[in-house]
Design a protein around this motif. Structure first.
Motif, PDB file in Angstrom:
ATOM      1  N   GLN A  36       1.118  -0.773  -0.033  1.00  0.00           N
ATOM      2  CA  GLN A  36      -0.083  -0.407   0.357  1.00  0.00           C
ATOM      3  C   GLN A  36       0.815   1.553   0.394  1.00  0.00           C
ATOM      4  O   GLN A  36       1.432   1.457   0.798  1.00  0.00           O
ATOM      5  N   THR A  37       0.898   2.248  -1.106  1.00  0.00           N
ATOM      6  CA  THR A  37       1.077   3.455  -0.632  1.00  0.00           C
ATOM      7  C   THR A  37       0.065   4.435  -1.054  1.00  0.00           C
ATOM      8  O   THR A  37      -0.789   4.097  -1.464  1.00  0.00           O
ATOM      9  N   THR A  38       0.459   5.503  -0.329  1.00  0.00           N
ATOM     10  CA  THR A  38      -0.836   6.857   0.139  1.00  0.00           C
ATOM     11  C   THR A  38      -1.385   7.241  -2.145  1.00  0.00           C
ATOM     12  O   THR A  38      -2.284   7.387  -2.609  1.00  0.00           O
ATOM     13  N   GLU A  39      -0.016   7.127  -3.021  1.00  0.00           N
ATOM     14  CA  GLU A  39      -0.344   7.497  -3.929  1.00  0.00           C
ATOM     15  C   GLU A  39      -1.237   6.528  -4.781  1.00  0.00           C
ATOM     16  O   GLU A  39      -1.893   6.788  -5.437  1.00  0.00           O
ATOM     17  N   LYS A  40      -0.660   5.421  -4.493  1.00  0.00           N
ATOM     18  CA  LYS A  40      -0.917   4.073  -5.179  1.00  0.00           C
ATOM     19  C   LYS A  40      -2.550   4.150  -4.800  1.00  0.00           C
ATOM     20  O   LYS A  40      -3.509   3.880  -5.516  1.00  0.00           O
ATOM     21  N   VAL A  41      -3.179   4.469  -3.619  1.00  0.00           N
ATOM     22  CA  VAL A  41      -4.818   4.070  -3.235  1.00  0.00           C
ATOM     23  C   VAL A  41      -5.038   5.184  -4.010  1.00  0.00           C
ATOM     24  O   VAL A  41      -6.698   4.929  -4.420  1.00  0.00           O
ATOM     25  N   LYS A  42      -4.789   6.807  -4.330  1.00  0.00           N
ATOM     26  CA  LYS A  42      -5.867   7.708  -4.653  1.00  0.00           C
ATOM     27  C   LYS A  42      -5.646   6.725  -6.143  1.00  0.00           C
ATOM     28  O   LYS A  42      -6.197   7.841  -6.890  1.00  0.00           O
ATOM     29  N   PHE A 147       1.023   6.630 -13.031  1.00  0.00           N
ATOM     30  CA  PHE A 147       1.236   5.563 -13.631  1.00  0.00           C
ATOM     31  C   PHE A 147       3.359   5.452 -13.437  1.00  0.00           C
ATOM     32  O   PHE A 147       3.220   3.847 -12.837  1.00  0.00           O
ATOM     33  N   GLN A 148       3.832   6.888 -14.210  1.00  0.00           N
ATOM     34  CA  GLN A 148       4.999   6.253 -13.651  1.00  0.00           C
ATOM     35  C   GLN A 148       4.898   7.061 -12.507  1.00  0.00           C
ATOM     36  O   GLN A 148       6.457   5.979 -11.588  1.00  0.00           O
ATOM     37  N   GLN A 149       4.873   7.552 -11.282  1.00  0.00           N
ATOM     38  CA  GLN A 149       5.412   7.644  -9.732  1.00  0.00           C
ATOM     39  C   GLN A 149       4.717   6.760  -9.425  1.00  0.00           C
ATOM     40  O   GLN A 149       5.467   5.908  -8.182  1.00  0.00           O
ATOM     41  N   VAL A 150       3.606   5.555  -9.719  1.00  0.00           N
ATOM     42  CA  VAL A 150       3.440   5.307  -8.306  1.00  0.00           C
ATOM     43  C   VAL A 150       4.323   3.626  -8.881  1.00  0.00           C
ATOM     44  O   VAL A 150       4.280   2.672  -8.573  1.00  0.00           O
ATOM     45  N   SER A 169      -5.482  -1.806  -4.132  1.00  0.00           N
ATOM     46  CA  SER A 169      -5.132  -0.845  -3.275  1.00  0.00           C
ATOM     47  C   SER A 169      -6.143  -0.249  -2.362  1.00  0.00           C
ATOM     48  O   SER A 169      -6.860   0.304  -1.316  1.00  0.00           O
ATOM     49  N   PHE A 170      -6.926   0.058  -3.733  1.00  0.00           N
ATOM     50  CA  PHE A 170      -8.064   1.360  -3.264  1.00  0.00           C
ATOM     51  C   PHE A 170      -9.036   0.393  -1.994  1.00  0.00           C
ATOM     52  O   PHE A 170      -9.515   0.902  -1.429  1.00  0.00           O
ATOM     53  N   GLU A 171      -9.471  -0.600  -2.559  1.00  0.00           N
ATOM     54  CA  GLU A 171     -10.152  -1.143  -1.722  1.00  0.00           C
ATOM     55  C   GLU A 171     -10.002  -1.516  -0.361  1.00  0.00           C
ATOM     56  O   GLU A 171     -10.786  -2.649   0.705  1.00  0.00           O
ATOM     57  N   ARG A 172      -8.812  -1.943  -0.569  1.00  0.00           N
ATOM     58  CA  ARG A 172      -8.045  -2.382   0.597  1.00  0.00           C
ATOM     59  C   ARG A 172      -8.038  -1.472   2.308  1.00  0.00           C
ATOM     60  O   ARG A 172      -8.228  -1.872   3.190  1.00  0.00           O
TER      61      ARG A 172
END
Length: 355
Positions: A36-42, A147-150, A169-172
């Motif tokens: 999990q990362t904040t950016e991936k969740v967003k 996507f490049q950032q995450v 990741s968002f669903e988690r």
């Protein structure tokens, strides 16, 4: 008097500050290949709500899993592209991160795998292959940058796996506990439940036989055992083909389901995945968290109220040759049924309570 008021206000603030939204839930397991990362969740949240990820631009994941209805859609069966109706009720996504399998028949083992299925379902998102989803994402400059950032991938290297990981990741993050029951049972706050709900809790765990499938452990309660049961709902749709199905099963020959209607294939339940005879008409035990705000009920959305659900189980389900032996008449009184409803309403988390 002023001092007393200040003390009372301080206690209220302290209690709110220490409210635990995960009260009653076990630790969450995160896949090692999808941290999990904040950016991936967003990013996953954006994808979850993006209607461009459907063949006609009309459907997103959020269309069937709406935040304002505890991530369900309030319909008996879900509605996809071109207003097509599916054959099953949309379960809540809340706490689905704890499930051992995904979908009502358990055909996928992870949120990542589940995220891809509806995209290529002809009734739901309607794409014919997953590369079409990737192509939509690649055409968006903001997505390419995210996507490049995450994931540290260039646009040409974006895959459906990246998209699925972001959505999962968002669903988690869609985790809620801290219901009145949790505060009563795990928080030891005897004032958290009404007398009726407290009686309903005891019925749920004893005479009602509910806890057999909707499990409560000593330190957490997922209200599901992650197993599959035939409770009789919808099984009558298989009656026209049941003799043929049973004959093939008994002869241990390959069961051909291509000639069945969509509704009949849907009613096969877990059997369609395992081809194990005992799994015919079995569906996964749903969580009961937030159940008061996620009507209608059952895998086909055929029961509109909690009262109807309790009546169904009180009479022992709907009899059929494959009904689970754990389903039998309960002989509940009118008061016991009302107390059970009060208890089920106590399983709503604060953020999902209806105004």
């Amino acid at each position: 008097m002023r001092l007393l008021i200040k003390i009372l206000l301080g206690l209220l603030v302290t209690t709110a500050s220490f409210a635990d939204k995960n009260l009653g839930l076990p630790p969450l397991s995160i896949p090692t290949d999808n941290p999990q990362t904040t950016e991936k969740v967003k990013l996953g949240q954006l994808l979850f709500n993006d209607k461009r990820l459907s063949a006609d631009g009309s459907i997103s994941c959020a269309s069937c899993h709406r935040a304002d209805t505890a991530f369900t859609d309030g319909l008996p069966v879900s509605k996809g592209i071109k207003q097509q109706l599916g054959t099953r009720n949309a379960p809540t996504v809340i706490n689905s991160a704890y499930y051992e399998t995904q979908f009502l028949d358990g055909r996928e083992s992870s949120l990542e795998a589940q995220a891809k299925g509806p995209l290529v379902n002809p009734v739901e998102h309607g794409f014919t292959h997953l590369q079409q989803v990737v192509d939509v994402v690649k055409q968006d400059a903001a997505y390419r940058e995210q996507f490049q950032q995450v994931f540290n991938v260039l646009p040409d290297s974006i895959t459906i796996e990246h998209i699925a990981k972001a959505i999962a990741s968002f669903e988690r993050t869609l985790i809620t506990g801290d219901s009145a029951f949790d505060r009563y049972y795990f928080g030891k706050d005897q004032s958290a439940l009404s007398d009726s709900a407290a009686r309903g809790s005891r019925i749920f765990r004893r005479k009602g036989n509910c806890m057999t499938c909707h499990e409560i452990s000593w330190n957490n309660a997922l209200f599901t055992d992650n197993r599959f049961y035939n409770v009789g709902i919808g099984f009558e749709r298989l009656k026209p083909v049941l003799t043929e199905l049973t004959s093939a099963i008994n002869q241990q020959t390959e069961v051909d389901i291509t000639g069945l209607t969509d509704a009949q294939r849907s009613e096969l339940g877990r059997f369609a995945v395992t081809r194990i005879p005992a799994d015919l008409g079995r569906f996964k035990t749903p969580t009961l968290r937030n159940v008061a705000v996620t009507a209608p009920y059952m895998h086909d959305g055929s029961l509109k109220t909690l009262e109807e659900v309790i009546e169904h189980y009180d009479k022992g389900g709907i009899s059929n040759a494959y009904i689970d032996p754990k389903i039998f008449p309960l002989h509940l009184t009118v008061q016991e049924k009302a107390d059970l409803v009060a208890f089920l309403k106590s399983l709503t988390s604060p953020e999902n309570e209806l105004n």
